[in-house]
Design a protein around this motif. Structure first.
Motif, PDB file in Angstrom:
ATOM      1  N   HIS A  27      42.738  29.080  43.788  1.00 36.17           N
ATOM      2  CA  HIS A  27      42.298  29.845  42.618  1.00 36.17           C
ATOM      3  C   HIS A  27      41.244  30.892  42.983  1.00 36.17           C
ATOM      4  CE1 HIS A  27      43.792  25.976  40.853  1.00 36.17           C
ATOM      5  NE2 HIS A  27      44.410  26.840  40.066  1.00 36.17           N
ATOM      6  N   GLU A  29      39.302  34.477  43.014  1.00 39.97           N
ATOM      7  CA  GLU A  29      39.069  35.484  41.969  1.00 39.97           C
ATOM      8  C   GLU A  29      38.468  36.729  42.607  1.00 39.97           C
ATOM      9  OE1 GLU A  29      37.930  33.091  38.020  1.00 39.97           O
ATOM     10  OE2 GLU A  29      36.849  32.377  39.782  1.00 39.97           O
ATOM     11  N   GLU A  34      34.416  36.170  39.021  1.00 44.60           N
ATOM     12  CA  GLU A  34      34.545  34.788  39.495  1.00 44.60           C
ATOM     13  C   GLU A  34      34.191  33.790  38.395  1.00 44.60           C
ATOM     14  OE1 GLU A  34      32.583  37.129  40.639  1.00 44.60           O
ATOM     15  OE2 GLU A  34      32.814  37.493  42.772  1.00 44.60           O
ATOM     16  N   GLU A  35      34.839  33.902  37.244  1.00 43.73           N
ATOM     17  CA  GLU A  35      34.498  33.084  36.072  1.00 43.73           C
ATOM     18  C   GLU A  35      34.822  31.608  36.290  1.00 43.73           C
ATOM     19  OE1 GLU A  35      32.865  33.639  33.403  1.00 43.73           O
ATOM     20  OE2 GLU A  35      32.739  35.822  33.440  1.00 43.73           O
ATOM     21  N   ARG A  36      36.047  31.345  36.728  1.00 47.52           N
ATOM     22  CA  ARG A  36      36.459  29.952  36.932  1.00 47.52           C
ATOM     23  C   ARG A  36      35.602  29.312  38.020  1.00 47.52           C
ATOM     24  NH1 ARG A  36      39.532  26.772  40.224  1.00 47.52           N
ATOM     25  NH2 ARG A  36      40.816  25.183  39.202  1.00 47.52           N
ATOM     26  N   THR A  37      35.405  30.055  39.101  1.00 47.65           N
ATOM     27  CA  THR A  37      34.609  29.552  40.224  1.00 47.65           C
ATOM     28  C   THR A  37      33.194  29.223  39.759  1.00 47.65           C
ATOM     29  OG1 THR A  37      35.926  30.982  41.651  1.00 47.65           O
ATOM     30  CG2 THR A  37      33.902  30.075  42.594  1.00 47.65           C
ATOM     31  N   LEU A  40      33.162  26.071  37.645  1.00 50.69           N
ATOM     32  CA  LEU A  40      33.405  24.887  38.476  1.00 50.69           C
ATOM     33  C   LEU A  40      32.164  24.520  39.293  1.00 50.69           C
ATOM     34  CD1 LEU A  40      35.609  22.915  39.573  1.00 50.69           C
ATOM     35  CD2 LEU A  40      36.133  24.629  41.293  1.00 50.69           C
ATOM     36  N   THR A  58      28.730  36.579  37.094  1.00 51.52           N
ATOM     37  CA  THR A  58      29.410  35.379  37.587  1.00 51.52           C
ATOM     38  C   THR A  58      28.644  34.701  38.733  1.00 51.52           C
ATOM     39  OG1 THR A  58      30.768  36.972  38.759  1.00 51.52           O
ATOM     40  CG2 THR A  58      31.751  35.901  36.862  1.00 51.52           C
TER      41      THR A  58
END
Ligand code: ZN
Ligand code: ZN
Length: 412
Positions: A27, A29, A34-37, A40, A58
């Motif tokens: 995943h 980005e 890097e929103e998901r990163t 997490l 981010t």
């Protein structure tokens, strides 16, 4: 003599880190997206007992306050690159993203920043588990946008150092195609300063059958590309370091239509500000003169970004050699000349006027280095660090460096 902190990565933590790494690798980005990163990483650091805050969009800063004592920081960069992954890994990325100009692109962790995040989380886990053994404060910085040189700036502009305790030193590490299990660092200059330009040359379009009615920007761009190869060869002293690369060229949509414009990007790297000025002046001169030679108007030069020279504080780097040698074995740690790659990490310690130290850890199985073909390097679609001992080495290196500066409670 400071106490030696023998660090090992317990099997349970190791497999959790492998899982985290594969997840991050699947995943990736794009820079500053890097929103998901960030979500997490923020979650993981909270679980470990760190206070976490978002800084610079981010970016994530995570702080573990564990009594009086020194404050130390480690930075891990978090962004991927616009590349289609061409490894055969079972956890290869098929992610896509959208560049700021709207172009949809494949995304890959082709620079290995997923290993940096994983190793930082691993070091944070070891520090949290051993918190009864040390006293002080640890600041972990998960920095976005390294590849565009935007992220360190964004965190600083968002008040990073007003919002977290000031460290006495800031560390960072980067995976590279050296032997897994080894670490290399430079004493003094560590990574080059870099400049990137977008050059737009303006011709006059027309029918491909009647070039005499046009000023062909494709031919002009080609002359510029060839001619600027001579700048390093003929205008820079042999003792100085300089790189000039043209990595993108875009012009035209059809084989029988001469376009109005052509665009190219130029990437320039140096280890010395005087050489940099000389190279950039020469590039401007050649670009303008080739346009004039073609009868074209003056090209536009847009400065895309500048990376600073990254210098490892000599005293702190010498200390790092000793600490890393103690943790990984002296035969696994060596010095290296400055690399011509670039980094925006230097902004973070520079903003506080404290030392920064940046080292490389290997990601290649030693047997693979002996084959006839060069090992794919960072930014290759085939860049694929082996999981171990790469990740454990990065975890132990980061943990040992941070732990070394913290107060040993058993000393009291
Ligand atoms: Zn990179
Ligand atoms: Zn990188």
């Amino acid at each position: 003599m400071s106490p030696r902190h023998d660090a090992v990565v317990p099997a349970e933590l190791r497999s959790a880190l492998h899982e985290l790494y594969r997840d991050l690798h699947r995943h990736p980005e794009l820079s500053m997206q890097e929103e998901r990163t960030a979500a997490l990483v923020g979650e993981r650091m909270l679980e470990l007992g760190f206070e976490t805050l978002r800084v610079g969009g981010t970016g994530v800063a995570a702080v573990l306050r564990n009594g009086p004592g020194p404050v130390v920081a480690l930075r891990a960069d978090t962004d991927g690159l616009p590349l289609a992954e061409a490894t055969d890994l079972p956890y290869a990325s098929t992610a896509r993203g959208t560049l700021p100009d709207g172009t949809e692109v494949p995304v890959m962790h082709a620079c290995g920043h997923d290993t940096h995040i994983t190793c930082a989380v691993g070091a944070a886990s070891l520090l949290a588990q051993a918190r009864h053994e040390w006293s002080g404060t640890v600041v972990m910085l998960f920095q976005p946008g390294e590849e565009t040189s935007a992220g360190a700036r964004a965190m600083l502009d968002d008040g990073l150092w007003d919002r977290v305790p000031h460290p006495e030193v800031v560390y960072a590490q980067h995976v590279w195609p050296g032997p897994a299990g080894t670490v290399e660092l430079s004493i003094g200059p560590a990574m080059a300063m870099a400049d990137a330009w977008k050059v737009t040359v303006h011709g006059r379009g027309g029918h491909g059958s009647r070039p005499e009615t046009t000023v062909d920007p494709v031919v002009l761009a080609a002359y510029i590309i060839v001619r600027i190869q001579g700048v390093v060869a003929r205008e820079v002293a042999a003792q100085s370091a300089a790189v000039v690369t043209v990595a993108t060229v875009h012009a035209g949509l059809k084989e029988n239509v001469i376009p109005d414009t052509a665009e190219l990007t130029v990437n320039v790297r140096n280890l010395d500000a005087h050489v940099r000025d000389r190279v950039l002046d020469a590039l401007r001169r050649v670009i303008r003169a080739e346009a004039e030679a073609s009868g074209a108007p003056e090209p536009q030069i847009e400065e895309l970004y500048t990376f600073p020279l990254l210098v490892n504080d000599p005293a702190a780097a010498a200390e790092a050699l000793e600490v890393l040698g103690g943790a990984l074995g002296a035969d696994h740690v060596s010095t290296t000349p400055a690399m011509m790659g670039s980094e925006d990490f230097g902004h973070l310690p520079q903003a506080l006027g404290v030392p920064g130290v940046y080292w490389f850890f290997g990601g290649t199985a030693p047997g693979d280095l002996e084959g006839p073909d060069p090992v794919p390097s960072n930014h290759s679609p085939r860049f694929a660090p082996v999981l171990e001992p790469t990740l454990s080495t990065g975890v132990v290196a980061a943990y040992s460096m941070l732990r070394h500066r913290l107060t040993d409670v058993t000393d009291r």
